[in-house]
Motif scaffolding. Structure first.
Motif, mmCIF file in Angstrom:
data_model
loop_
_atom_site.group_PDB
_atom_site.id
_atom_site.type_symbol
_atom_site.label_atom_id
_atom_site.label_comp_id
_atom_site.label_asym_id
_atom_site.label_seq_id
_atom_site.Cartn_x
_atom_site.Cartn_y
_atom_site.Cartn_z
ATOM 1 N N GLU A 256 7.394 6.206 -6.305
ATOM 2 C CA GLU A 256 7.435 6.697 -4.926
ATOM 3 C C GLU A 256 6.038 6.570 -4.339
ATOM 4 O O GLU A 256 5.045 6.956 -4.976
ATOM 5 N N ASN B 139 8.802 7.193 2.013
ATOM 6 C CA ASN B 139 9.316 8.274 2.865
ATOM 7 C C ASN B 139 9.325 7.838 4.328
ATOM 8 O O ASN B 139 8.333 7.305 4.823
ATOM 9 N N GLU C 232 13.419 6.776 1.701
ATOM 10 C CA GLU C 232 13.746 8.193 1.498
ATOM 11 C C GLU C 232 13.840 8.868 2.856
ATOM 12 O O GLU C 232 12.862 8.949 3.596
ATOM 13 N N ASP D 87 16.306 12.609 0.382
ATOM 14 C CA ASP D 87 15.215 13.412 -0.201
ATOM 15 C C ASP D 87 15.438 14.908 0.047
ATOM 16 O O ASP D 87 16.125 15.275 1.000
ATOM 17 N N LYS E 111 18.398 13.096 -4.025
ATOM 18 C CA LYS E 111 17.208 13.585 -4.712
ATOM 19 C C LYS E 111 17.227 15.103 -4.704
ATOM 20 O O LYS E 111 17.096 15.728 -3.642
HETATM 21 MG MG MG Z 1 10.043 11.694 -0.976
#
Ligand code: MG
Ligand code: C2E
Ligand code: MG
Ligand code: MG
Length: 294
Positions: A65, A125, A157, A187, A208
């Motif tokens: 990530e 993200n 995400e 997420d 997630k």
């Molecule tokens: Mg994240």
């Protein structure tokens, strides 16, 4: 005495009010300073992407990530939890998000040439405002084309906040990106207010589990029930479930027992520079190569 008390209360009230205003003023000043500096940070090369590994049940690293880091010249390191909301509210998230995606594609292009990293996925993200920007899909498509990166290596995400309004537009846009080959992970799952009914309509590949449910997993039966439920939901919707914020071996093995198959957290590796993780992955590949007998 009564008058005196009244006077004291008033004075006190005034002081409190003054103090409150001062604190608000300080906060506003800090925000506008950070906003101003963040604008410059983009040009001055003060931003960096760190990587945190994501591992499978065999503890093999399957992806990373990307987490943004800002080294402010005077204030030191500033947490994305502080500056991302600021970037969202000011609109700076658009150039900032573009920068992150461009860096991510550069990294993926680099990994393609390294056997130790060629199979890794990279999760990025995406803020709601960034996702909703009219140029988001076209911009990303151009980036992927220019870098020659396989879109399937890139995972976006998103959070439940994206699913609260304009849901039809969100789904449409997700489907466009899905057709390009990108993957989506939801997420911080379980912390937002999105309706579960939407889940089946979203082209997601992963849920997630938010770290707040992992933190007390071994002590709080409610957290365990929530984790179980998310894993069951993932199974029935055919989504991979990854747990984030895994800090101990005990949490990892409990999650495994509950049927979780992917993990991320300090126990497996903290976010660190690309340099750090490239070296670690090359070492790992070399060791595996030797173990394979040549
Ligand atoms: Mg994240
Ligand atoms: P997130 O996407 O949920 O990322 C997970 C956060 O948990 C990261 O915080 C990570 O450093 C931290 N973390 C990872 N493992 C552990 C663990 O075992 N224990 C604990 N206590 N924490 C762990 P970080 O890097 O401070 O980022 C905070 C949030 O800022 C991210 O939450 C994400 O929402 C946002 N963010 C970070 N980078 C970007 C970016 O490039 N773009 C956007 N839009 N948002 C970003
Ligand atoms: Mg999260
Ligand atoms: Mg988050």
């Amino acid at each position: 005495a009564a008058d005196l008390a009244m006077f004291a209360a008033k004075a006190d009230g005034r002081n409190t009010l003054h103090f409150f205003n001062q604190a608000m003023q300080d906060d506003a000043n800090r925000r506008s300073r950070l906003e101003h500096d963040l604008r410059l940070a983009l040009e001055r090369d003060e931003l960096e992407l760190h990587l945190q590994p994501q591992v499978d049940a065999g503890e093999r690293i399957t992806g990373m990530e990307a987490l943004l880091r800002w080294q402010h010249p005077e204030l030191g390191r500033i947490s994305p939890a502080d500056f991302i909301p600021l970037a969202e509210s000011s609109g700076l998230i658009i150039p900032l998000g573009d920068w992150v995606l461009a860096q991510a594609c550069r990294l993926l292009a680099e990994w393609r040439r390294e056997p130790a990293m060629a199979r890794l996925g990279l999760a990025v993200n995406i803020s709601p405002r960034q996702f909703r920007h009219p140029d988001f899909v076209a911009g990303l498509q151009r980036l992927l084309q220019d870098s020659g990166v396989d879109p399937a290596r890139l995972e976006l995400e998103i959070t439940e906040s994206l699913l609260i309004d304009d849901i039809e537009q969100t789904i449409g846009r997700m489907e466009q990106l899905r057709r390009l080959g990108l993957r989506f992970s939801l997420d911080d799952f379980g912390t937002g207010y999105a309706s579960l009914g939407y889940l089946k309509r979203l082209p997601l590949s992963q849920l997630k589990i938010d770290q707040s449910f992992v933190r007390d997993l071994l002590r709080d039966p409610n957290d365990e029930a929530i984790v179980r439920t998310i894993i069951a939901l993932g199974r029935s919707l055919d989504l991979q479930v990854i747990a984030e914020g895994v800090e101990t071996a005990e949490q990892a093995s409990r999650l495994q027992e509950l049927g979780c198959t992917a993990f991320q957290g300090y126990w497996f590796g903290k976010p660190d520079s690309t340099r750090h993780w490239h070296a670690r992955l090359s070492d790992q590949a070399e060791t595996e190569h030797r173990a394979a007998g040549d």
